[in-house]
Design a protein around this motif. Structure first.
Motif, short mmCIF file in Angstrom:
data_model
loop_
_atom_site.label_atom_id
_atom_site.label_comp_id
_atom_site.label_asym_id
_atom_site.label_seq_id
_atom_site.Cartn_x
_atom_site.Cartn_y
_atom_site.Cartn_z
N ASP A 118 -64.45 10.23 -35.56
CA ASP A 118 -65.14 9.73 -34.15
C ASP A 118 -66.50 9.58 -34.31
N ALA A 119 -67.21 10.46 -35.08
CA ALA A 119 -68.80 10.54 -35.07
C ALA A 119 -69.36 9.73 -36.22
N ARG A 120 -68.66 9.06 -37.09
CA ARG A 120 -69.16 8.25 -38.16
C ARG A 120 -69.86 7.16 -37.63
N TYR A 121 -71.17 6.98 -38.33
CA TYR A 121 -71.91 5.82 -37.95
C TYR A 121 -71.18 4.41 -38.31
N ARG A 122 -71.30 3.39 -37.30
CA ARG A 122 -70.80 2.18 -37.91
C ARG A 122 -72.14 1.31 -37.98
N SER A 142 -72.57 -0.30 -31.23
CA SER A 142 -72.14 -0.04 -29.97
C SER A 142 -71.03 1.17 -29.81
N SER A 143 -69.96 0.94 -31.00
CA SER A 143 -68.98 1.75 -30.94
C SER A 143 -69.27 3.21 -31.60
N THR A 144 -70.55 3.16 -32.10
CA THR A 144 -70.94 4.61 -32.59
C THR A 144 -71.10 5.49 -31.63
N THR A 145 -70.67 6.79 -31.78
CA THR A 145 -70.85 7.73 -30.69
C THR A 145 -72.08 8.89 -31.01
N SER A 146 -72.14 8.96 -32.38
CA SER A 146 -73.32 9.52 -32.79
C SER A 146 -74.73 9.40 -32.42
N THR A 147 -75.47 10.10 -32.00
CA THR A 147 -76.95 9.59 -31.40
C THR A 147 -77.72 9.27 -32.71
N ALA A 190 -69.47 -5.66 -38.01
CA ALA A 190 -69.72 -4.47 -37.11
C ALA A 190 -68.64 -3.81 -36.86
N GLY A 191 -68.10 -2.55 -37.05
CA GLY A 191 -66.88 -2.09 -36.47
C GLY A 191 -66.25 -1.08 -37.63
N ALA A 192 -65.00 -1.14 -37.72
CA ALA A 192 -64.39 -0.37 -38.91
C ALA A 192 -64.92 -0.95 -40.35
N ALA A 193 -65.05 -2.01 -40.53
CA ALA A 193 -65.61 -2.52 -41.67
C ALA A 193 -67.07 -2.21 -42.10
#
Length: 350
Positions: A118-122, A142-147, A190-193
């Motif tokens: 969940d914290a992985r950079y996208r 925008s789906s990245t949760t890490s700051t 952008a996203g999982a890929a």
């Protein structure tokens, strides 16, 4: 009994176009190379190569920010005394050590390097494409949760393409991705890929782990609890949680001391013998004769009234701090190494 180590060394380095950050590459985990990159669209980008041991047996991975990275470790100790955590632990335990410390990072940044999904950079690549070679400026989807963090720099992969992710300090939210191997242009919407997978996590999957998470965002206790759990749950049978220590010379009722105490109390209750009580070792065990007149011989620890006052105020003796009174000096690191080695040995991990 310590295990013998016959490790070789693995190097993850950028292409010959890369310009290295000598100043950013410190410790066993981050040794600089000397190559240069400049593309038609980007200025020269500085990225280090990362040199790590290649263990043939048991190993230990250390995760955290500046404390794990050995900030100010040369202060206080005699010239020639190597007090780095990985050096002491290798001597005490006879095993290979991965040092994955990175100064200035918050808990979410450490989670990304630890490989928490969940914290992985996208990453968001221009035109949704990874260039065939060199360096490209990217932003976080925008789906990245890490700051975003200006100190971020670590090796990894987007899809199967190896490279280094480097923060652009002058541009909040922006990074450079530098390919390590030239190839073909690759579609990466952008996203999982476009997820950036940590090479540090990949190479330490056979290791046991010590995590010290969140000293740079101690004021976010609920977030730290959540992030600590996420890091621990990556390998719950082989992970230790390391407690925090405050800045030096704090008053009894300082907010920093309260934050440290709150986190440490929670972690001790939650993780039991998997919790490393940093404050106990720096405040109590450093007074015991085996340590005070052992590893700490030649230091001034506990020899001044100021140290005793710090102790009475609930703090660590100031003689274990570096000049900035935020990081430890070399003597303090020697205490931390003994703490880590004692628990690793107690659990039969080495």
């Amino acid at each position: 009994m310590p295990h013998s180590s016959n490790a070789t060394e693995t190097t993850f380095s950028p292409s010959r176009r890369s310009l290295m950050f000598g100043a950013l590459a410190t410790g066993v985990g981050m040794a600089a190379a000397t190559t240069t990159v400049a593309t038609a669209t980007e200025a020269a980008v500085e990225t280090p190569s990362f040199k790590y041991p290649s263990p043939r047996g048991f190993s230990l991975a250390l995760w955290g920010s500046s404390t794990i990275e050995n900030a100010h470790v040369t202060q206080g100790v005699p010239a020639g005394l190597d007090a780095k955590l990985e050096t002491s632990l290798k001597t005490l335990l006879g095993i290979d050590i991965f040092n994955f410390g990175r100064g200035g990072e918050t808990s979410s940044n450490i989670l990304a390097r630890r490989g928490v999904g969940d914290a992985r950079y996208r990453l968001a690549f221009p035109d949704n494409k990874i260039p065939a070679s060199g360096t490209v400026k990217v932003t976080l989807d925008s789906s990245t949760t890490s700051t975003w963090n200006q100190n971020t720099i670590f090796p990894g992969y987007v899809q199967d393409i190896p490279g280094t992710l480097t923060a652009i300090k002058e541009s909040e939210g922006a990074y450079y991705f530098t390919r390590s191997v030239d190839g073909e242009e690759r579609y990466a919407p952008a996203g999982a890929a476009s997820e950036f997978y940590s090479r540090q996590e990949m190479m330490s999957r056979a290791s046991n782990h010590i995590i010290q998470i969140g000293r740079n965002n101690l004021n976010q206790l609920d977030q730290l609890k959540k992030d600590t759990k996420a890091a621990f749950d990556m390998a719950p049978k082989t992970t230790l949680v390391m407690g925090h220590f405050p800045a030096g010379k704090q008053a009894k009722d300082s907010e920093n001391l309260k934050q440290v105490s709150a986190y440490n109390a929670w972690a001790a209750e939650t993780y039991g013998d998997r919790f490393l009580d940093t404050m106990d070792w720096l405040r109590e065990k450093s007074q015991e004769s085996w340590l005070r007149y052992g590893d700490l011989q030649g230091s001034d620890v506990w020899n001044s009234p100021d140290d005793r006052k710090d102790y009475e105020d609930g703090n660590v003796p100031r003689s274990l701090y570096a000049d900035d009174f935020f990081h430890l000096n070399g003597w303090g690191y020697l205490v931390l190494a003994q703490m880590m080695a004692a628990r690793v040995s107690y659990l039969g991990w080495a």
